[in-house]
Design a protein around this motif. Structure first.
Motif, PDB file in Angstrom:
ATOM      1  N   GLU A 194      31.979 -26.730 -29.855  1.00 50.16           N
ATOM      2  CA  GLU A 194      30.991 -25.667 -29.838  1.00 50.16           C
ATOM      3  C   GLU A 194      30.795 -25.139 -31.260  1.00 50.16           C
ATOM      4  N   ALA A 195      29.559 -25.095 -31.724  1.00 52.85           N
ATOM      5  CA  ALA A 195      29.236 -24.619 -33.072  1.00 52.85           C
ATOM      6  C   ALA A 195      28.733 -23.190 -32.990  1.00 52.85           C
ATOM      7  N   THR A 196      29.369 -22.308 -33.769  1.00 49.75           N
ATOM      8  CA  THR A 196      29.022 -20.885 -33.690  1.00 49.75           C
ATOM      9  C   THR A 196      28.804 -20.237 -35.058  1.00 49.75           C
ATOM     10  N   LEU A 197      29.012 -20.971 -36.155  1.00 51.10           N
ATOM     11  CA  LEU A 197      28.984 -20.341 -37.481  1.00 51.10           C
ATOM     12  C   LEU A 197      27.661 -19.662 -37.785  1.00 51.10           C
ATOM     13  N   LEU A 198      26.544 -20.302 -37.405  1.00 49.58           N
ATOM     14  CA  LEU A 198      25.237 -19.747 -37.756  1.00 49.58           C
ATOM     15  C   LEU A 198      24.807 -18.615 -36.836  1.00 49.58           C
ATOM     16  N   ASN A 199      25.610 -18.330 -35.796  1.00 46.29           N
ATOM     17  CA  ASN A 199      25.299 -17.166 -34.963  1.00 46.29           C
ATOM     18  C   ASN A 199      25.350 -15.880 -35.778  1.00 46.29           C
ATOM     19  N   ASP A 200      26.162 -15.899 -36.839  1.00 45.92           N
ATOM     20  CA  ASP A 200      26.310 -14.724 -37.694  1.00 45.92           C
ATOM     21  C   ASP A 200      25.536 -14.861 -39.008  1.00 45.92           C
ATOM     22  N   ALA A 201      24.600 -15.799 -39.088  1.00 49.97           N
ATOM     23  CA  ALA A 201      23.803 -15.951 -40.311  1.00 49.97           C
ATOM     24  C   ALA A 201      22.987 -14.681 -40.560  1.00 49.97           C
ATOM     25  N   SER A 202      22.910 -14.294 -41.816  1.00 52.02           N
ATOM     26  CA  SER A 202      22.184 -13.072 -42.178  1.00 52.02           C
ATOM     27  C   SER A 202      20.715 -13.193 -41.807  1.00 52.02           C
ATOM     28  N   THR A 235      23.244 -11.824 -51.816  1.00 53.11           N
ATOM     29  CA  THR A 235      24.202 -11.381 -50.815  1.00 53.11           C
ATOM     30  C   THR A 235      24.648 -12.592 -49.996  1.00 53.11           C
ATOM     31  N   SER A 236      25.663 -12.408 -49.157  1.00 53.22           N
ATOM     32  CA  SER A 236      26.184 -13.506 -48.363  1.00 53.22           C
ATOM     33  C   SER A 236      25.156 -13.987 -47.350  1.00 53.22           C
ATOM     34  N   LEU A 237      25.144 -15.300 -47.122  1.00 51.06           N
ATOM     35  CA  LEU A 237      24.281 -15.877 -46.094  1.00 51.06           C
ATOM     36  C   LEU A 237      24.828 -15.628 -44.689  1.00 51.06           C
ATOM     37  N   SER A 238      26.043 -15.106 -44.600  1.00 51.43           N
ATOM     38  CA  SER A 238      26.648 -14.740 -43.321  1.00 51.43           C
ATOM     39  C   SER A 238      26.843 -13.232 -43.265  1.00 51.43           C
ATOM     40  N   LYS A 239      26.658 -12.660 -42.082  1.00 57.37           N
ATOM     41  CA  LYS A 239      26.831 -11.217 -41.920  1.00 57.37           C
ATOM     42  C   LYS A 239      28.301 -10.823 -41.883  1.00 57.37           C
ATOM     43  N   THR A 240      29.202 -11.761 -41.603  1.00 60.69           N
ATOM     44  CA  THR A 240      30.599 -11.413 -41.380  1.00 60.69           C
ATOM     45  C   THR A 240      31.576 -12.100 -42.330  1.00 60.69           C
ATOM     46  N   GLN A 241      31.150 -13.170 -43.039  1.00 64.17           N
ATOM     47  CA  GLN A 241      32.071 -13.917 -43.886  1.00 64.17           C
ATOM     48  C   GLN A 241      31.404 -14.260 -45.220  1.00 64.17           C
TER      49      GLN A 241
END
Length: 258
Positions: A194-202, A235-241
């Motif tokens: 299961e791929a979830t990394l981009l769920n938190d993309a900015s 800024t980061s491309l992720s909202k959380t990392q």
């Protein structure tokens, strides 16, 4: 004397107008062409990006970090409706509105750990591979300056990106031993995760950039600008990392007068 000076002024003014953007678009000395300052057209862009991140992946059902993605790469591409407005013979303002797709790929460091299947216990080496794509609506604005009266120009600007959607896949891939396979029909060296990394993309990204280009006249009132660019999000491309990128781009901008 006054009449001679007036005639000289008219000739000089006509010549400056005829090459206002560095192009000699006049039909002849007796039929000058009034050089336009407003242009519209299209821009196509692509490039290569280097990703710098610290993205933890937790496999579903476990509380532990399975891997951390550090370095990756990608190929962004986009299309823009473009406008150019010449503020002076050697200075222009540019704008654009369009769609940008950012493709990214990460591969984790190899990991070794025991696995149990019907045949026994194996020390297996594997790696996690993530691939994703983020689609943005993009608006950009820039300024550029012609160097020393030539068609070569340098500039800089700002892109504003608003996320529309994302797609993502992730696999666990066996590196060794050669005789180990994941259970399946047929057995395989790769297992979908299961791929979830981009769920938190900015959802919103700001990206400044610099450019070097060259204007090529195609006909009266139309020119093509190939350009190379370098930029990256502030800024980061992720909202959380943590996730940064440096983008090296190439674009073709075709505009005509209006």
């Amino acid at each position: 004397m006054i009449r001679s000076l007036l005639s000289l002024f008219i000739v000089v003014a006509t010549a400056v107008s005829a090459v206002a953007q560095g192009f000699d678009w006049q039909y002849s000395a007796r039929l000058p062409f009034d050089s336009p300052i407003r242009f519209y057209g299209v821009e196509l862009a692509t490039g290569y990006s280097t990703q710098f991140a610290s993205l933890d992946y937790l496999e579903k059902g476990t509380p532990f970090t399975c891997c951390t993605y550090d370095n990756g790469s990608g190929i962004p591409y986009g299309v823009l409706l473009a406008v150019d407005y010449w503020l002076a013979p050697d200075i222009s303002a540019q704008g654009g509105l369009g769609v940008l797709v950012r493709n990214v790929s990460f591969t984790s460091d190899p990991q070794s750990f025991p696995r149990i299947d019907n045949s026994g216990v194996y020390i297996v080496s594997s790696e996690y591979v993530f691939q994703g794509s983020i689609t943005y609506v993009t608006a950009q604005a820039s300024m550029r300056y012609r160097l020393l009266g030539t068609h070569l120009n340098v500039g800089g600007g700002l892109k504003l990106l608003l996320k529309l959607s994302e797609t993502q896949t992730q696999i666990d891939r066996v590196l060794g031993p050669d005789d180990y396979f994941f259970d399946g029909n047929p057995p395989t060296k790769e297992k979908d995760l299961e791929a979830t990394l981009l769920n938190d993309a900015s959802a919103f990204v700001i990206e400044p950039f610099l450019s070097v280009g060259y204007d090529l006249s195609l006909r009266r009132g139309m020119y093509l600008t190939p350009a190379i660019t370098v930029g990256g999000p502030v800024t980061s491309l992720s909202k959380t990392q943590p996730w940064r990128s440096i983008d090296f781009g190439f674009s073709l901008r075709l505009v005509t007068a209006f």
